[in-house]
Design an enzyme around this catalytic site. Structure first.
Site, PDB file in Angstrom:
ATOM      1  N   ARG A 593     -26.632 -38.009 -28.054  1.00 56.48           N
ATOM      2  CA  ARG A 593     -25.413 -38.831 -28.119  1.00 56.48           C
ATOM      3  C   ARG A 593     -25.466 -39.947 -26.848  1.00 56.48           C
ATOM      4  O   ARG A 593     -25.662 -39.477 -25.821  1.00 56.48           O
ATOM      5  CB  ARG A 593     -24.482 -38.267 -28.021  1.00 56.48           C
ATOM      6  N   ASN A 596     -22.744 -44.811 -23.514  1.00 58.85           N
ATOM      7  CA  ASN A 596     -22.168 -46.121 -23.411  1.00 58.85           C
ATOM      8  C   ASN A 596     -23.514 -46.912 -23.667  1.00 58.85           C
ATOM      9  O   ASN A 596     -24.504 -47.048 -22.722  1.00 58.85           O
ATOM     10  CB  ASN A 596     -21.773 -46.494 -21.849  1.00 58.85           C
ATOM     11  N   THR A 599     -24.841 -49.660 -20.861  1.00 54.07           N
ATOM     12  CA  THR A 599     -25.515 -49.197 -19.549  1.00 54.07           C
ATOM     13  C   THR A 599     -26.820 -48.243 -19.898  1.00 54.07           C
ATOM     14  O   THR A 599     -27.687 -48.068 -19.206  1.00 54.07           O
ATOM     15  CB  THR A 599     -24.660 -48.453 -18.818  1.00 54.07           C
ATOM     16  N   GLU A 669     -34.573 -40.649 -17.071  1.00 56.02           N
ATOM     17  CA  GLU A 669     -35.799 -40.727 -16.642  1.00 56.02           C
ATOM     18  C   GLU A 669     -36.828 -40.848 -17.728  1.00 56.02           C
ATOM     19  O   GLU A 669     -38.106 -41.390 -17.636  1.00 56.02           O
ATOM     20  CB  GLU A 669     -36.215 -39.378 -16.032  1.00 56.02           C
TER      21      GLU A 669
END
Ligand code: MOS
Length: 709
Positions: A593, A596, A599, A669
């Site tokens: 999920r 935001n 970002t 990553e």
């Protein structure tokens, strides 16, 4: 006394909606202060002196001239420094003495800290450091890394160095198609915008450090171990951090600052220069990798063997676990992976964004492209034909594996169906054009954390957790998560992070930060909400609920938990100059999920930009004669800049971790994984030439020629 907020659960949750950084205004106006900018009364400044030899002993440190200079307060070195604990077991339970400075006369690599000069101003300290005479008994050094070294050994300190099932040789003999290729990646550096900096002061036996790090309780624990203190006697604060990427744990500068502060009885600040960052804060080891694939004519794997080698220091054994993707992405009857290390007279390598997976995916996903070419199967179809049911090594089920969905969505948006599979046939003037793809995977997990959530008397909420926002937007993500768990609006939630006084919490590392912290925040917030529903009044000090996820995370079912992705790149290659330009990139991810989207997209695009950088630019070069770097700065070490980066799109498919309270996996990553392979595969498609050594520099393109030219 005011009445408890009894807002019902917001119909529209905040998680999943775009939100600008809550500290964004502070950052762009300069109000946000970073570690080296925070004022201290009576501050002294330390300057580290690094060894100029790559191996040997310090015979003498002649400090008289330095001490005579104006403002100089002390020169610390192995001959006069307080004794520290060098075998403290750190985060991974293994002692790493890399940062424990001035405890012996041995020099294990060029750029090893041999002294700290402390003065009233940084300029005085630097000038005195330049005059410090350090005499060495130099010994011959060895920095020559390669896979062919007879002294390489299996990395037994790590889990597990070798995995093996089936008979590789028999499988290869029985395979219709075989790929056997070697790949190399160079030494790479984190290159955070903010260099490392720390200020230490002692007060009545208690140590306080203002720092730039990826985990304030992590650094607290390490410093407590090194200085033989109870962790409760150490406080580490790290409010704003300008990038970390794996390099910001305990390093020489915090230890040196704390040591000098104890000797002088006043606060001491140590800031690293960009050049010192290259020697003192770790790096990604170069890798050599050999991959052997055997498949039937349709591309179904019978054999997958991935062997990887990396270098480490004589101080600490670090393993760049490049075989990670091979252990997760594809299965075969004969499946073998191994990790070997070579000890050299070099600094200790460390985690660097997608440690293991970044270089490992370059080799594995390049080899898959070579297999696709040999089989005459589309590279995406080849991957779909080799989707495993369960973890190839573990046999465990996947906690969601939407890699195929990523490829399908990515192929649609990238226009993959129109691709002519033949290499070297598309041209745009002097440019040869090509496209490539690669898979991405990165493990996800959660680390035990504690959090406190307070309902304030004014109807707002305060969250306290020793999280670190190293530029990712973690503080903002936690604001959204807390708001949803509390059933309130983000504007009413204040999130305070970066202070070890808030209690133990996982680090901003391993792509595990947001998930680990969100778990703890959600637990505390949900319980607080229940309490508020029962109690009508909030006292002036507020109502605080604390959480600790140690038990819940310990009870997690064992599964293969990973984020996945499909990377796409289009390149243009000028075979007259050797220049490679990335024209566009697309990454589609299945990463749990997304808290935001604003970002998160930045994180993924940032990772993909690293992929461009890794594919084409980044390479730290050591001089065999001195053992040190050439050009250890951002002029000599080129990272992709605006001029190198085209339009990059990152997006995601629906995905969740079914066992996480918020459904989070991790995105820190996975964005870099596979990105360099997609570009290298596109360069092959453009030119017909394989590049198995990164970076794909112009001279390598020129030397290799071009089949299509
Ligand atoms: Mo990251 S290399 O886990 O900071």
């Amino acid at each position: 006394m005011t009445t408890a907020p009894t807002r019902p659960a917001a119909a529209q949750g905040s998680v999943g909606t775009a939100h600008t950084r809550v500290e964004g205004r502070d950052k762009v106006t300069g109000a946000a202060r970073y570690a080296a900018e925070i004022p201290f009364t009576g501050l002294a400044h330390g300057w580290l002196v690094l060894s100029t030899v790559a191996r040997g002993r310090i015979r003498a440190v002649d400090a008289d001239a330095a001490l005579a200079l104006p403002g100089v307060l002390a020169v610390l070195h192995h001959g006069n420094a307080p004794r520290l604990v060098t075998d403290y077991p750190g985060l991974l339970g293994v002692p790493d003495p890399t940062a424990v400075v001035f405890q012996h006369d041995r020099v294990p690599h060029a750029g090893w800290p041999v002294a700290l000069v402390v003065a009233e101003t940084p300029e005085q300290a630097r000038e005195a450091a330049d005059t410090l005479a350090v005499h060495y008994d130099e010994e011959p050094h060895d920095i020559a890394f390669s896979a062919a070294r007879p002294d390489s050994y299996p990395a037994d300190g790590h889990t597990p160095a070798t995995t093996e099932k089936g008979d590789v040789e028999a499988g290869l003999a029985a395979s219709a198609v075989v790929v056997d290729a070697e790949y190399t990646t160079p030494e790479e550096h984190h290159s955070s915008m903010e260099p490392h900096a720390a200020t230490a002061r002692w007060d009545d036996g208690r140590l306080e450090v203002v720092d730039s790090n990826q985990g304030s309780t992590w650094v607290q624990g390490e410093l407590a171990g090194i200085f033989a203190l109870d962790p409760s006697a150490v406080r580490v604060v790290s409010e704003h951090v300008g990038g970390g990427f794996g390099s910001k744990g305990v390093r020489a500068h915090q230890v040196a600052a704390a040591m000098a502060a104890s000797v002088l009885g006043r606060p001491v600040r140590v800031v690293l220069t960009r050049r010192q960052v290259f020697s003192l804060t770790g790096y990604r080891s170069p890798t050599a990798q050999r991959i052997r694939l055997g498949a039937d004519a349709g591309g179904r794997l019978r054999v997958l063997e991935h062997r990887a080698w990396n270098q480490t220091s004589t101080v600490y054994e670090f393993v760049e676990s490049a075989t990670g993707p091979a252990r997760v992405l594809y299965d075969a009857e004969a499946h073998r992976t191994s990790q070997e290390v070579v000890r050299l007279d070099v600094p200790s390598p460390t985690w660097m964004r997608a440690p293991g997976e970044a270089p490992g995916s370059f080799a594995l996903e390049s080899a898959f492209d070579e297999l696709a070419e040999k089989c005459g199967v589309d590279p995406i179809e080849l991957r779909l034909r080799n989707e495993p049911e369960v973890g190839p090594v573990s046999g465990l089920p996947f906690a969601g594996r939407n890699l195929a969905a990523c490829f399908r969505e990515g192929a649609r948006r990238f226009g993959w169906a129109e691709r002519d599979p033949r290499p070297g046939v598309r041209r745009d003037g002097r440019w040869l054009l090509g496209t490539g793809t690669a898979a991405a995977s990165f493990p996800v997990g959660a680390g035990a954390s504690t959090a406190a959530v307070t309902a304030e008397a004014d109807g707002t909420f305060t969250v306290r957790i020793a999280a670190a926002d190293i530029g990712t937007g973690a503080r903002t993500a936690l604001t959204l998560v807390a708001a949803d768990a509390l059933g309130t609006a983000p504007e009413r939630v204040r999130v305070r992070i970066g202070d070890s006084a808030f209690g133990p919490a996982w680090i901003a590392g391993g792509s595990m930060g947001t998930r680990s912290w969100s778990w703890a925040v959600t637990e505390a917030a949900r319980e607080l909400r229940e309490r508020l529903a029962l109690s009508g009044e909030i006292p002036p000090e507020g109502i605080t609920v604390r959480s600790d996820t140690t038990e819940a995370i310990g009870a997690l079912a064992r599964k293969e938990r990973h984020s996945f992705g499909a990377q796409f790149a289009e390149v243009a290659v000028d075979v007259a100059t050797g220049e490679v330009r990335v024209r566009r990139m697309l990454g589609i991810f299945a990463a749990g999920r997304i808290v935001n989207p604003l970002t998160a997209r930045s994180q993924l695009i940032g990772g993909m930009t690293w992929g461009i950088s890794m594919a084409l630019h980044e390479e730290a070069v050591r001089d065999r004669a001195t053992g040190g770097h050439y050009g250890a700065d951002l002029a000599g070490y080129h990272v992709a800049t605006h001029a190198d980066v085209p339009r990059i799109e990152a997006d995601w498919v629906d995905d969740t971790d079914p066992d996480d309270p918020v459904g989070i996996k991790g995105i820190g990553e996975v964005g870099i994984v596979g990105a360099a392979a997609a570009i290298a595969n596109a360069v092959w498609h453009a030119t017909g030439v394989r590049h198995r050594a990164l970076p794909i520099r112009p001279d390598r393109v020129l030397t290799a020629g071009a089949a299509g030219a």
